[in-house]
Scaffold this active site. Structure first.
Site: not given
Ligand code: GLC
Length: 755
Positions: A290
């Site tokens: 993430d």
């Molecule tokens: C964010 C979220 C995740 C998302 C990613 C890209 O922090 O936790 O769900 O897909 O970053 O935006």
């Protein structure tokens, strides 16, 4: 050829085995349902790649237009494998052209985006969608989202979010499919198939990403990103199955979560990322971290520095690093220092290249203008309206106020959510536009036409506003109308990521507004448009009807209009329990019985007034132990009668299948859908078992007076659980079973599983 390659990789493995001691250390992924041609292409390409080019494939950048020059040089050197948040097709093709035509090996980029509940056509937030209990319709919505996103140059969505949660304080409950493992698992598979279609190379499909792996929804005290403590049986019985269902549906990628699991962050967790995902499930896609979840392992106190981050992440099995740069900066050093072997990198690169090949990016790297309109088409909008209708849950309908008569002379439309085009779209709508929203105010006005006088008053500027200056106008609008529809809820920016709330009441002064409008004595329909379960029991007492509409997306307005005026009956059922008060959290249906289960004698308490306990059992002395509305609950404009429950065998063996039947009759005056649910209870186990577990459901349509026999096939093998040894077991013994309209009632039968 395959034989030689297998022998070669066998030799390679022997060498590695000596130096790495186990399969896990090399991360060797055995490609599942491997398309041999793809595997051969992966190996052939991998053999040509330099270490820097390999590390490039493991790196994802967040597109910032002002950095285009720096990207150009890195792309020409093959040092970036992916971007997220590429804003459009033109920009994507511009980047792709450099990667494909100006780099040594021409490896195409993969573009990721948060297409969570729609791209331009926005569907209800996922927790709302899951109240439809309609995986086929949700699959259709995901396919539409994929088509719209693919036409804009996106190859990969960071969805479905398939975390289980029982904590509505957690802002990301909005993105979940609710509290239940079985229901979420059905939606997980449906959304993967919707996004990915039958062939990932189809230009109208996109790769899915199961997130956030794993246990993110169990964050302590509902605070986002917080720690989780999940014993292995709980992890395997509650939090992992939805991801397994997604993997079994062909999931292309998985995202490692922010939280730590029993002290080890999800992005450095070899047990979940290798032992479970690779060795047990044979997942052959790739794992992306993430946003910064890898380098945040320093904050967790699990990694010393970025080099340690790179080491623990690659050993655990994160294949691609989202936006941070520990891999780019340290993988080569770790190899040169012989701390890790290059084969570990090779396997991550194999996983990434495999998905790029399956997506057809090598054959078709560029995105062209679609030959036909695909954005916000009539079909897309109709599907969005249908899903919005099926997502809405009728919680209360005293004196059958609903459906309202179309023949009323005047109608008051009041509240901060009556005409809130952006807020009704919900969280995670990077590409959804407020101007495309059809709000309740406009939809109802259009629906009723000129003959009905609409008296509109916002009453409150925004849901969280504290200013009551608009109350007088709102009360006056109500007084001069035959009926009132009052739209309240949450703005879309107080749920979603980093939006945990310690209070889950209707924010601002909305409850005061409800009291004022109820005080006019007019018949009032309360429509709640929120991103989470809210507590509103005092307000509900003052109101005739309550429709929980979640944040219903682009077509929320027409959906509300058609339900309120009876074009069709509401059919949604709660996918998550609604608490009476935040103090009850976690409150969910599949709880354990405990040694001192509460009895119904203690029900009927006045909330907030402590009583001396009459009985010494597991409950509160200042609020009922039951939720305000239970999992699976939802009313209809008609009524249903359940009868004639039968099971095929009283003593089924471990390898047998139970056939369960029951009759369901529409005993009212209106055609409607009913979601028939099948629950079981294992009365005694080597681990204590929940008092109920959802095992099947079916949405049926019944005309007035019509009866249907619903039949479920339930293999005894599905009545088991994972024990403390990580083994799935089914234990002989006594079971209860219900065929029910919700988790709180239904027809009950008993049976005994025998060896
Ligand atoms: C964010 C979220 C995740 C998302 C990613 C890209 O922090 O936790 O769900 O897909 O970053 O935006």
């Amino acid at each position: 050829m395959r034989g030689i390659r297998m022998m070669m990789s066998g030799i390679l493995l022997v060498v590695l085995f000596c130096s790495c001691n186990s399969k896990q250390d090399t991360g060797q992924t055995v490609a599942k349902n491997s398309n041999d041609e793809v595997e051969q292409k992966v190996e052939a390409l991998l053999a040509k790649m330099t270490l820097k080019e390999k590390i490039g494939q493991m790196s994802q950048s967040h597109l910032r237009s002002e950095k285009m020059d720096s990207y150009k040089e890195k792309l020409q050197k093959g040092l970036i494998g992916s971007f997220l948040n590429v804003e459009d097709r033109e920009r994507g093709n511009e980047l792709q052209k450099i990667a494909v035509e100006e780099s040594r090996l021409g490896i195409p980029l993969i573009f990721g985006r948060d297409v969570i509940h729609g791209f331009k056509t926005i569907f209800p937030i996922p927790v709302g969608q899951s109240c439809s209990w309609n995986p086929d319709l949700v699959k259709e919505a995901a396919a539409i989202a994929a088509k719209e996103a693919a036409a804009s140059g996106i190859h990969w969505t960071f969805a479905p979010m398939i975390d289980i949660t029982r904590d509505p304080r957690w802002g990301r409950v909005a993105e979940t499919c609710g509290e239940d493992t079985y229901l979420t698992s059905q939606f997980a598979a449906a959304m993967v198939k919707g996004f990915q279609g039958e062939d990932l190379a189809d230009p109208q499909t996109i790769a899915a990403c199961g997130k956030h792996y794993v246990g993110y929804g169990a964050a302590e005290s509902g605070k986002d990103y917080n720690t989780t403590w999940i014993p292995e049986p709980l992890l395997r019985n509650v939090y992992l199955p939805s991801f397994k269902a997604a993997v079994d549906a062909g999931l292309a990628t998985i995202m490692s979560a922010f939280n730590d699991i029993n002290g080890i962050p999800a992005s450095g967790n070899e047990f979940t990322l290798r032992r479970v995902l690779r060795d047990e499930w044979n997942f052959d896609g790739f794992v992306v971290s993430d946003w910064g979840s890898m380098i945040e392992m320093k904050n967790h106190g699990y990694c010393i520095d970025d080099k340690d981050v790179a080491l623990k992440s690659i050993k655990a099995g994160v294949d691609m690093e989202m936006v941070s740069e520990s891999y780019i900066n340290y993988i080569e050093e770790l190899i040169n220092e012989k701390i890790i072997v290059e084969e570990l990198i090779n396997n991550s690169v194999r996983n990434v290249l495999r998905i790029k090949f399956r997506l057809g990016l090598f054959d078709n790297p560029y995105c062209s203008e679609p030959s036909e309109p695909v954005i916000l088409t009539e079909n897309n909008l109709n599907t969005a309206k249908e899903l919005a209708k099926q997502s809405m849950v009728l919680l209360q309908n005293n004196n059958s106020l609903l459906p309202l008569s179309k023949d009323i002379k005047s109608l008051a439309i009041i509240g901060p959510m009556a005409d809130a085009p952006k807020d009704q779209l919900g969280c995670w709508i990077p590409d959804g536009k407020a101007e495309d929203s059809q709000t309740p105010l406009h939809a109802i006005t259009k629906y009723l036409g000129e003959k009905v006088k609409i008296n509109y008053a916002k009453g409150i500027e925004k849901c969280s506003s504290k200013n009551k200056d608009g109350f007088t106008e709102a009360v006056n609008a109500a007084k001069k109308s035959d009926a009132v529809i009052l739209f309240v809820g949450e703005e879309n920016n107080i749920s979603g990521e980093a939006k945990s709330r310690a209070f889950i009441n209707l924010p601002g002064v909305q409850e005061d507004l409800i009291a004022k409008i109820a005080g006019t004595g007019k018949p009032v329909v309360l429509v709640i448009m929120a991103g989470r379960p809210l507590t509103f029991s005092e307000s509900a007492k003052k109101i005739s009807s309550v429709l929980y509409a979640w944040q219903p997306g682009t077509m929320g307005g027409p959906a509300v209009a058609e339900l309120i005026f009876g074009d069709e009956s509401p059919s949604g059922k709660l996918s998550i329990s609604l608490p009476r008060t935040v103090g009850q959290i976690p409150v969910y249906y599949s709880h354990k019985n405990t040694g001192r289960p509460p009895s119904k004698n203690s029900l009927g308490m006045e909330m907030g007034t402590p009583l001396n306990p009459k009985e010494y059992n597991s409950k509160y002395i200042d609020v009922d132990f039951t939720p305000q509305y239970p999992f699976g609950f939802g009313l209809s404009y008609t009524t249903f009668e359940y009868s004639n429950l039968t099971i095929s065998k009283q003593k089924p063996g471990l390898n047998e299948t139970l056939t369960v039947k029951a009759d369901v009759k529409n005993t009212g005056q209106m055609i409607a859908d009913e979601i028939v649910q099948l629950y079981i209870r294992d009365l005694t186990g080597s681990l204590t078992r929940p008092v109920k577990e959802l095992k099947r459901f079916e949405r049926i349509s019944l005309k007035a007076g019509e009866s249907k026999t619903v039949e479920f096939e339930l293999p005894v093998n599905e009545l088991g659980f994972y024990n403390n040894d990580g083994k799935y077991i089914v234990e002989p013994g006594n079971f209860h079973l219900w065929v029910a309209p919700n988790s709180d009632e239904g027809l009950k039968a008993e049976f005994e599983v025998v060896k």
